[in-house]
Design a protein around this motif. Sequence first.
Motif, PDB file in Angstrom:
ATOM      1  N   LYS A   1     -49.286 -59.117  55.872  1.00 14.34           N
ATOM      2  CA  LYS A   1     -48.416 -58.835  57.020  1.00 14.34           C
ATOM      3  C   LYS A   1     -48.976 -57.700  57.867  1.00 14.34           C
ATOM      4  N   ARG A   2     -49.497 -56.658  57.204  1.00 15.03           N
ATOM      5  CA  ARG A   2     -50.033 -55.509  57.949  1.00 15.03           C
ATOM      6  C   ARG A   2     -51.290 -55.891  58.724  1.00 15.03           C
ATOM      7  N   LEU A   3     -52.185 -56.647  58.106  1.00 17.69           N
ATOM      8  CA  LEU A   3     -53.406 -57.071  58.795  1.00 17.69           C
ATOM      9  C   LEU A   3     -53.063 -57.947  59.996  1.00 17.69           C
TER      10      LEU A   3
ATOM     11  N   ALA B   1     -53.940 -56.917  63.894  1.00 19.33           N
ATOM     12  CA  ALA B   1     -54.802 -57.790  64.689  1.00 19.33           C
ATOM     13  C   ALA B   1     -54.076 -58.288  65.938  1.00 19.33           C
ATOM     14  N   PHE B   2     -52.829 -58.740  65.767  1.00 14.72           N
ATOM     15  CA  PHE B   2     -52.075 -59.288  66.891  1.00 14.72           C
ATOM     16  C   PHE B   2     -51.708 -58.194  67.885  1.00 14.72           C
TER      17      PHE B   2
ATOM     18  N   LEU C   1     -54.713 -54.970  74.390  1.00 10.04           N
ATOM     19  CA  LEU C   1     -55.896 -55.138  75.239  1.00 10.04           C
ATOM     20  C   LEU C   1     -55.638 -56.176  76.332  1.00 10.04           C
ATOM     21  N   ALA C   2     -55.022 -57.299  75.943  1.00 10.58           N
ATOM     22  CA  ALA C   2     -54.789 -58.366  76.913  1.00 10.58           C
ATOM     23  C   ALA C   2     -53.752 -57.977  77.961  1.00 10.58           C
TER      24      ALA C   2
ATOM     25  N   LEU D   1     -45.491 -52.240  70.774  1.00 13.35           N
ATOM     26  CA  LEU D   1     -46.759 -52.671  70.194  1.00 13.35           C
ATOM     27  C   LEU D   1     -47.510 -51.479  69.609  1.00 13.35           C
ATOM     28  N   PHE D   2     -47.342 -50.310  70.228  1.00  8.30           N
ATOM     29  CA  PHE D   2     -47.977 -49.099  69.681  1.00  8.30           C
ATOM     30  C   PHE D   2     -47.268 -48.661  68.400  1.00  8.30           C
TER      31      PHE D   2
END
Length: 465
Positions: free
Chosen positions: A272-274, A278-279, A285-286, A366-367
């Motif tokens: 879950k953390r990875l 990643a997401f 960035l996007a 997201l942060f």
Amino acid sequence: MNAPFTTGEFIKGQEFDELLVAPSLVRRRLQCYLALLISDVIAVFLGFAIAGQLYMATKGLEDSFLYGSLIFPIFLTIAFYNGAYSIDALRSGWSGIMRTELAFVIAVAVVVFVQFLTSSTADFSRVTFNGGAILAMALIAWLRLQMRSFVAWRCGPSVINELIIDDGGPQVQMRNAIRISAAGMGLRPNLNDPHDLDRVGLVLRNIDRVVVSCPSDRRLDWAMILKGANVEGEVLDDQVARLGAQGARTIGKHGLLMVSAGPLGLRQRAIKRLFDMAFAGAAILALSPLLIVIALAIKLQDGGPILFIQKRMGRGNCFFNMYKFRSMTTALCDSDGNVSASRDDKRITPVGKFIRSTSLDELPQLFNVLLGDMSLVGPRPHATGSLAGQKLFWEVDRRYWQRHSLKPGLSGLAQVRGYRGATDHENDLVKRLQSDLEYLEGWTIGRDIKILFLTLRVLVHDRAF
């Protein structure tokens, strides 16, 4: 009922009308396991045969049997180990398919790895091997789905015989379970009378699992009978539900009920953390141009701070600082969340109205995900002063604190079901809480991904104000 009952005869000389004995499902389950095994054999060898015949004709057909012979013993060993031929696989077709496919993928990987180590590439057609593996996986899934009707025909809807004995306790509902009345059938947990024990034993013949609902003073006697009945037995005790117990064990002469264990193990937390990192990293960035535009719009509007930072309750009932784009005037921001936003709320700025209606004000979280305070999916964090009707959230339902056993999320099961926005009534909170508690049960990465996709449908909604 799983199958029609036959009438058993009680031969102890006592009157016993129409004692019902369930037919055994053990042999039928074995037949289903054998049928699944045969279908998997056909799928593996047929997949490679089709690929070999299409690519290399007769020579490819010969090679395909070699590939199947290499893979199948490894596949079968793993499949037996991971439950591809188990009661769970019979109950749930998709569970069986996923276990079988996983076993096949591992078997293919082992063969490829051995080929690499031994540098055995002579007469090895990668096209036939890869094509055969893909076709075999497709055939495994298709044939397993076709076998569902066979399993239902042989074993019925539940594949095991479950029995509920009502002996004066609370009513319990179990789907497809057989239900009998202890009083109506003359069943008594009398440990001093072999005739009574024989009567109970005859009823339990061919039963796989039994649940007894009785008053507390008879639970010990029923427990003693079930221990000697060669059956998986349970005695109903609502105290377990009130405590939310997840298991039991004994230490010496003391019995302990496990009431908390954490919803995720180490491996699940790592996955879950990875996925979160990643997401969330890719999303930042996007979306960075959009984040910059929103930040500038907020700043240019009234010169106030861009972010609204509020303490929310996170995992383990600990506070963290949650970030949002500021959508209200600086002077009227409600740091405790005592007043929910309304449709014509005068505190909301023009820019704030737009970003709230499109859920863009949530993007800075997201942060929070990158920092580890939040997850992409989980129970939404609430302000400590939030009210449902006239009560604080935890005053409405004492289970409220249980939702904090996981990290809070950007989205959650409650949100995709439409339970969001103002909580004008206590029931608004109860619906959310029920969804949050449901999410805690049986986490999978697949369900998180599904919730994220469903979130796209509710980013704009009529309760976003």
